[in-house]
Design a protein around this motif. Structure first.
Motif, mmCIF file in Angstrom:
data_model
loop_
_atom_site.group_PDB
_atom_site.id
_atom_site.type_symbol
_atom_site.label_atom_id
_atom_site.label_comp_id
_atom_site.label_asym_id
_atom_site.label_seq_id
_atom_site.Cartn_x
_atom_site.Cartn_y
_atom_site.Cartn_z
ATOM 1 N N UNK A 74 0.847 -1.190 0.000
ATOM 2 C CA UNK A 74 0.000 0.000 0.000
ATOM 3 C C UNK A 74 0.887 1.246 0.000
ATOM 4 N N UNK A 75 0.364 2.353 -0.506
ATOM 5 C CA UNK A 75 1.145 3.594 -0.402
ATOM 6 C C UNK A 75 1.256 4.019 1.064
ATOM 7 N N UNK A 76 2.332 4.688 1.389
ATOM 8 C CA UNK A 76 2.511 5.147 2.765
ATOM 9 C C UNK A 76 3.052 6.556 2.808
ATOM 10 N N UNK A 77 2.594 7.314 3.793
ATOM 11 C CA UNK A 77 3.100 8.679 3.936
ATOM 12 C C UNK A 77 3.198 9.079 5.397
ATOM 13 N N UNK A 78 3.313 8.088 6.295
ATOM 14 C CA UNK A 78 3.421 8.434 7.710
ATOM 15 C C UNK A 78 4.181 7.371 8.485
ATOM 16 N N UNK A 79 4.700 7.787 9.628
ATOM 17 C CA UNK A 79 5.276 6.892 10.620
ATOM 18 C C UNK A 79 4.339 6.923 11.817
ATOM 19 N N UNK A 80 4.179 5.786 12.475
ATOM 20 C CA UNK A 80 3.340 5.705 13.668
ATOM 21 C C UNK A 80 4.184 5.379 14.887
ATOM 22 N N UNK A 81 4.153 6.261 15.870
ATOM 23 C CA UNK A 81 4.880 6.048 17.126
ATOM 24 C C UNK A 81 3.923 5.349 18.095
ATOM 25 N N UNK A 82 4.280 4.186 18.565
ATOM 26 C CA UNK A 82 3.399 3.375 19.404
ATOM 27 C C UNK A 82 3.416 3.915 20.833
ATOM 28 N N UNK A 83 2.235 4.318 21.323
ATOM 29 C CA UNK A 83 2.134 4.817 22.700
ATOM 30 C C UNK A 83 1.527 3.776 23.631
ATOM 31 N N UNK A 84 0.815 2.791 23.066
ATOM 32 C CA UNK A 84 0.314 1.679 23.873
ATOM 33 C C UNK A 84 -0.063 0.529 22.947
ATOM 34 N N UNK A 85 -0.082 -0.676 23.517
ATOM 35 C CA UNK A 85 -0.462 -1.851 22.753
ATOM 36 C C UNK A 85 0.719 -2.569 22.137
ATOM 37 N N UNK A 86 0.388 -3.564 21.308
ATOM 38 C CA UNK A 86 1.413 -4.340 20.616
ATOM 39 C C UNK A 86 1.007 -4.530 19.164
ATOM 40 N N UNK A 87 2.000 -4.394 18.296
ATOM 41 C CA UNK A 87 1.795 -4.567 16.863
ATOM 42 C C UNK A 87 2.726 -5.658 16.355
ATOM 43 N N UNK A 88 2.239 -6.393 15.375
ATOM 44 C CA UNK A 88 3.044 -7.428 14.745
ATOM 45 C C UNK A 88 3.338 -6.993 13.311
ATOM 46 N N UNK A 89 4.588 -7.099 12.923
ATOM 47 C CA UNK A 89 5.011 -6.739 11.575
ATOM 48 C C UNK A 89 5.234 -8.033 10.800
ATOM 49 N N UNK A 90 4.543 -8.159 9.650
ATOM 50 C CA UNK A 90 4.603 -9.376 8.843
ATOM 51 C C UNK A 90 5.051 -9.059 7.424
#
Length: 109
Positions: free
Chosen positions: A3-19
């Motif tokens: 997908x196109x992207x134009x932002x970075x996300x700074x994680x302030x809470x929770x957990x994300x999985x990168x696949x």
């Protein structure tokens, strides 16, 4: 991923999985599990006009602070010292992630 992207996300809470997609249809490998204090999508701020390189899935309710490319461009014009600090921080993490990826590849081979 892709997908196109134009932002970075700074994680302030929770957990994300990168696949990441593999060469096998509908098969992904987990690259990382990230939590508070980390970020995702940083390549889209540096490697402009390129698609996302991986898929990110929330493993639990998560909150992120979003920094869009146009906002970073504005910060760069108005507050160049702050922009340099942001970009240096992003680059340091990118280098760490790249070194870990190279170590993993060397381990496999």
């Amino acid at each position: 991923e892709k997908d196109p992207g134009d932002f970075v996300g700074f994680i302030t809470s929770g957990q994300l999985e990168v696949k990441k997609e593999t060469e096998f249809k509908n098969k992904q490998i987990v690259i990382a599990t990230l939590g508070k204090g980390s970020f995702v999508g940083e390549l889209s701020l540096i490697d402009t006009n390129q698609p996302r390189s991986a898929t990110v899935v929330a493993l639990e309710n998560s909150e992120l602070i979003i920094l869009r490319r146009e906002a970073l461009d504005s910060i760069t014009e108005k507050y160049p010292v702050i922009a340099v600090k942001i970009l240096k921080g992003l680059n340091q993490i990118i280098v760490i992630r790249l070194r870990k990826a190279v170590e993993r590849l060397a381990y496999i081979f």
